[in-house]
Design a protein around this motif. Structure first.
Motif, PDB file in Angstrom:
ATOM      1  N   VAL A 113       8.546 -58.875  -8.009  1.00  0.00           N
ATOM      2  CA  VAL A 113       7.806 -59.369  -6.846  1.00  0.00           C
ATOM      3  C   VAL A 113       8.749 -59.426  -5.653  1.00  0.00           C
ATOM      4  O   VAL A 113       9.891 -59.896  -5.771  1.00  0.00           O
ATOM      5  CB  VAL A 113       7.214 -60.768  -7.098  1.00  0.00           C
ATOM      6  CG1 VAL A 113       6.482 -61.268  -5.854  1.00  0.00           C
ATOM      7  CG2 VAL A 113       6.269 -60.745  -8.296  1.00  0.00           C
ATOM      8  N   ALA A 114       8.276 -58.946  -4.523  1.00  0.00           N
ATOM      9  CA  ALA A 114       9.067 -59.008  -3.287  1.00  0.00           C
ATOM     10  C   ALA A 114       8.143 -59.383  -2.140  1.00  0.00           C
ATOM     11  O   ALA A 114       7.065 -58.805  -1.979  1.00  0.00           O
ATOM     12  CB  ALA A 114       9.745 -57.676  -3.016  1.00  0.00           C
ATOM     13  N   VAL A 115       8.565 -60.372  -1.357  1.00  0.00           N
ATOM     14  CA  VAL A 115       7.793 -60.819  -0.202  1.00  0.00           C
ATOM     15  C   VAL A 115       8.715 -60.897   1.002  1.00  0.00           C
ATOM     16  O   VAL A 115       9.820 -61.447   0.913  1.00  0.00           O
ATOM     17  CB  VAL A 115       7.158 -62.209  -0.436  1.00  0.00           C
ATOM     18  CG1 VAL A 115       6.500 -62.724   0.849  1.00  0.00           C
ATOM     19  CG2 VAL A 115       6.130 -62.145  -1.555  1.00  0.00           C
ATOM     20  N   SER A 116       8.292 -60.339   2.119  1.00  0.00           N
ATOM     21  CA  SER A 116       9.041 -60.491   3.364  1.00  0.00           C
ATOM     22  C   SER A 116       8.086 -60.929   4.459  1.00  0.00           C
ATOM     23  O   SER A 116       6.970 -60.415   4.567  1.00  0.00           O
ATOM     24  CB  SER A 116       9.730 -59.185   3.759  1.00  0.00           C
ATOM     25  OG  SER A 116       8.791 -58.185   4.091  1.00  0.00           O
ATOM     26  N   VAL A 117       8.515 -61.911   5.245  1.00  0.00           N
ATOM     27  CA  VAL A 117       7.735 -62.403   6.376  1.00  0.00           C
ATOM     28  C   VAL A 117       8.611 -62.275   7.616  1.00  0.00           C
ATOM     29  O   VAL A 117       9.690 -62.869   7.686  1.00  0.00           O
ATOM     30  CB  VAL A 117       7.303 -63.869   6.190  1.00  0.00           C
ATOM     31  CG1 VAL A 117       6.430 -64.318   7.364  1.00  0.00           C
ATOM     32  CG2 VAL A 117       6.556 -64.056   4.875  1.00  0.00           C
ATOM     33  N   THR A 118       8.162 -61.492   8.580  1.00  0.00           N
ATOM     34  CA  THR A 118       8.930 -61.257   9.809  1.00  0.00           C
ATOM     35  C   THR A 118       8.056 -61.550  11.020  1.00  0.00           C
ATOM     36  O   THR A 118       6.829 -61.667  10.914  1.00  0.00           O
ATOM     37  CB  THR A 118       9.441 -59.810   9.883  1.00  0.00           C
ATOM     38  OG1 THR A 118       8.315 -58.909   9.824  1.00  0.00           O
ATOM     39  CG2 THR A 118      10.379 -59.505   8.721  1.00  0.00           C
ATOM     40  N   THR A 119       8.694 -61.677  12.159  1.00  0.00           N
ATOM     41  CA  THR A 119       7.959 -61.903  13.399  1.00  0.00           C
ATOM     42  C   THR A 119       8.203 -60.756  14.361  1.00  0.00           C
ATOM     43  O   THR A 119       9.256 -60.106  14.327  1.00  0.00           O
ATOM     44  CB  THR A 119       8.378 -63.215  14.081  1.00  0.00           C
ATOM     45  OG1 THR A 119       9.788 -63.183  14.352  1.00  0.00           O
ATOM     46  CG2 THR A 119       8.063 -64.410  13.210  1.00  0.00           C
ATOM     47  N   GLU A 120       7.241 -60.529  15.223  1.00  0.00           N
ATOM     48  CA  GLU A 120       7.397 -59.556  16.298  1.00  0.00           C
ATOM     49  C   GLU A 120       7.955 -60.276  17.510  1.00  0.00           C
ATOM     50  O   GLU A 120       7.640 -61.444  17.743  1.00  0.00           O
ATOM     51  CB  GLU A 120       6.055 -58.918  16.650  1.00  0.00           C
ATOM     52  CG  GLU A 120       5.426 -58.133  15.521  1.00  0.00           C
ATOM     53  CD  GLU A 120       4.084 -57.542  15.893  1.00  0.00           C
ATOM     54  OE1 GLU A 120       3.769 -57.534  17.108  1.00  0.00           O
ATOM     55  OE2 GLU A 120       3.357 -57.091  14.993  1.00  0.00           O
ATOM     56  N   PRO A 121       8.796 -59.598  18.318  1.00  0.00           N
ATOM     57  CA  PRO A 121       9.318 -60.250  19.525  1.00  0.00           C
ATOM     58  C   PRO A 121       8.209 -60.535  20.507  1.00  0.00           C
ATOM     59  O   PRO A 121       7.214 -59.800  20.580  1.00  0.00           O
ATOM     60  CB  PRO A 121      10.306 -59.210  20.067  1.00  0.00           C
ATOM     61  CG  PRO A 121       9.837 -57.912  19.521  1.00  0.00           C
ATOM     62  CD  PRO A 121       9.304 -58.232  18.149  1.00  0.00           C
ATOM     63  N   ALA A 122       8.354 -61.633  21.218  1.00  0.00           N
ATOM     64  CA  ALA A 122       7.368 -61.986  22.240  1.00  0.00           C
ATOM     65  C   ALA A 122       7.342 -60.928  23.334  1.00  0.00           C
ATOM     66  O   ALA A 122       8.326 -60.216  23.556  1.00  0.00           O
ATOM     67  CB  ALA A 122       7.700 -63.355  22.836  1.00  0.00           C
ATOM     68  N   VAL A 123       6.209 -60.797  24.001  1.00  0.00           N
ATOM     69  CA  VAL A 123       6.080 -59.808  25.058  1.00  0.00           C
ATOM     70  C   VAL A 123       7.112 -60.050  26.140  1.00  0.00           C
ATOM     71  O   VAL A 123       7.277 -61.177  26.630  1.00  0.00           O
ATOM     72  CB  VAL A 123       4.658 -59.862  25.658  1.00  0.00           C
ATOM     73  CG1 VAL A 123       4.548 -58.880  26.838  1.00  0.00           C
ATOM     74  CG2 VAL A 123       3.621 -59.563  24.607  1.00  0.00           C
ATOM     75  N   GLY A 124       7.833 -59.005  26.493  1.00  0.00           N
ATOM     76  CA  GLY A 124       8.846 -59.120  27.532  1.00  0.00           C
ATOM     77  C   GLY A 124      10.207 -59.533  27.033  1.00  0.00           C
ATOM     78  O   GLY A 124      11.165 -59.612  27.785  1.00  0.00           O
ATOM     79  N   VAL A 125      10.322 -59.826  25.718  1.00  0.00           N
ATOM     80  CA  VAL A 125      11.592 -60.234  25.138  1.00  0.00           C
ATOM     81  C   VAL A 125      12.085 -59.101  24.252  1.00  0.00           C
ATOM     82  O   VAL A 125      11.400 -58.701  23.307  1.00  0.00           O
ATOM     83  CB  VAL A 125      11.448 -61.516  24.296  1.00  0.00           C
ATOM     84  CG1 VAL A 125      12.776 -61.896  23.655  1.00  0.00           C
ATOM     85  CG2 VAL A 125      10.935 -62.649  25.160  1.00  0.00           C
ATOM     86  N   PRO A 126      13.265 -58.520  24.540  1.00  0.00           N
ATOM     87  CA  PRO A 126      13.742 -57.394  23.744  1.00  0.00           C
ATOM     88  C   PRO A 126      14.047 -57.810  22.323  1.00  0.00           C
ATOM     89  O   PRO A 126      14.493 -58.932  22.057  1.00  0.00           O
ATOM     90  CB  PRO A 126      15.005 -56.946  24.483  1.00  0.00           C
ATOM     91  CG  PRO A 126      15.468 -58.171  25.221  1.00  0.00           C
ATOM     92  CD  PRO A 126      14.197 -58.889  25.608  1.00  0.00           C
ATOM     93  N   ALA A 127      13.764 -56.918  21.383  1.00  0.00           N
ATOM     94  CA  ALA A 127      14.081 -57.182  19.973  1.00  0.00           C
ATOM     95  C   ALA A 127      15.568 -57.179  19.780  1.00  0.00           C
ATOM     96  O   ALA A 127      16.300 -56.412  20.405  1.00  0.00           O
ATOM     97  CB  ALA A 127      13.422 -56.112  19.100  1.00  0.00           C
ATOM     98  N   LYS A 128      16.047 -58.040  18.879  1.00  0.00           N
ATOM     99  CA  LYS A 128      17.479 -58.117  18.604  1.00  0.00           C
ATOM    100  C   LYS A 128      17.851 -57.127  17.527  1.00  0.00           C
ATOM    101  O   LYS A 128      17.110 -56.854  16.628  1.00  0.00           O
ATOM    102  CB  LYS A 128      17.850 -59.534  18.158  1.00  0.00           C
ATOM    103  CG  LYS A 128      17.640 -60.588  19.249  1.00  0.00           C
ATOM    104  CD  LYS A 128      18.080 -61.954  18.784  1.00  0.00           C
ATOM    105  CE  LYS A 128      17.898 -63.007  19.861  1.00  0.00           C
ATOM    106  NZ  LYS A 128      18.307 -64.354  19.397  1.00  0.00           N
TER     107      LYS A 128
END
Length: 296
Positions: free
Chosen positions: A281-296
């Motif tokens: 079993v593998a689970v990953s939970v990620t977030t998208e960057p907010a609008v106007g904020v560059p992804a790291k």
């Protein structure tokens, strides 16, 4: 309002090709005012011969899949995307009459709450432990009781991941002082029920901001917590595993009266017991960057 992306894969492995019975999946989150489902995908290998969706007795979305050919393995992969709105503050609009414990639920709600108020695992040790959170002078604040019980489990019990199916009886969790998220959720529910609260089980996911953040328990797998019904405020979430009150970082998928009714994936195969080699079993939970904020 972060956008959460969840990827959940489960792989069953067998020594030889086996035939599969019907499988039930609980993976589609419950749409609500604080979480809006933006997309949901389900893939399997082998592909199902038939599939259908139902709402169970609690209103959860259940996918039912049937397979018509043997295989040496069975893979389920789900992907969901949702808009999540965490509660900004923890001041719940509880009716004035329920600010102090004990209180009475409205008569017109009691028939619907009755099954979530009845203790399911009666045990004197659990009852005695729950009563420790009630003041002897009769001046117990409802909010303080709930928060203290949640934090007591979080701070006094050791988290131990367990892959075996099932949930420990609350008395066993209390005696061992350790368990999984589902064990802690059930213990808190049972304590609340013996005190007269309505409480139910919640299955879903927890967002871990950093995988090196060891203070968040339950990441990398499905997660479980509980909800308590308060007049005027409705169902409020309590995660005793992480000491979270409210919906912060919690993604609700299913609610149930008992943990056995909210198993994320269940099914059968036809073959010998020794044919089963294991499950991954593998689970990953990620977030998208907010609008106007560059992804790291």
């Amino acid at each position: 309002m972060p956008i959460f992306n969840v990827r959940h894969s489960t792989t069953y492995r067998y020594r030889r090709p086996v035939e599969f019975g019907e499988h039930r999946l609980l993976f589609r989150p419950r749409d609500s005012h604080d979480q809006l489902l933006l997309g949901a995908e389900l893939a399997t290998d082998p592909a199902p011969a038939r599939s259908r969706w139902i709402h169970d007795v609690f209103g959860n979305c259940v996918a039912i899949l049937g397979f018509d050919r043997p295989a040496p393995g069975l893979l389920f992969e789900t992907r969901i995307r949702l808009d999540h709105t965490p509660r900004a503050e923890l001041v719940f609009d509880t009716d004035r009459a329920a600010l102090r414990y004990p209180f009475a639920y409205p008569a017109d709600e009691l028939p619907d709450l009755a099954s979530t108020m009845r203790p399911h695992y009666p045990d004197d040790t659990v009852t005695r432990w729950a009563l420790r959170f009630v003041r002897a002078d009769g001046k117990t604040e409802t909010g303080h009781l709930l928060m203290t019980l949640c934090y007591a489990i979080h701070e006094s019990f050791a988290y131990a991941r367990r892959n075996e199916r099932g949930t420990q009886p609350p008395a066993q969790t209390l005696a061992l002082r350790r368990g999984t998220c589902r064990d802690f959720a059930l213990l808190m529910m049972e304590c609340l029920r013996v005190l007269g609260f309505a409480a139910r089980f919640v299955s879903g996911y927890v967002y871990v901001p950093g995988r090196d953040d060891v203070t968040i328990r339950g990441g990398g797998s499905t997660h479980a917590w509980c909800e308590v019904y308060l007049p005027g405020a409705g169902w409020i979430e309590f995660d005793p595993t992480n000491g979270i009150i409210g919906n912060r970082d919690l993604i609700r998928v299913a609610v149930a009266r008992d943990p056995a009714q909210a198993i994320p994936l269940s099914g059968t195969y036809t073959g010998a017991a020794e044919d089963f080699l294991g499950m991954d079993v593998a689970v990953s939970v990620t977030t998208e960057p907010a609008v106007g904020v560059p992804a790291k």
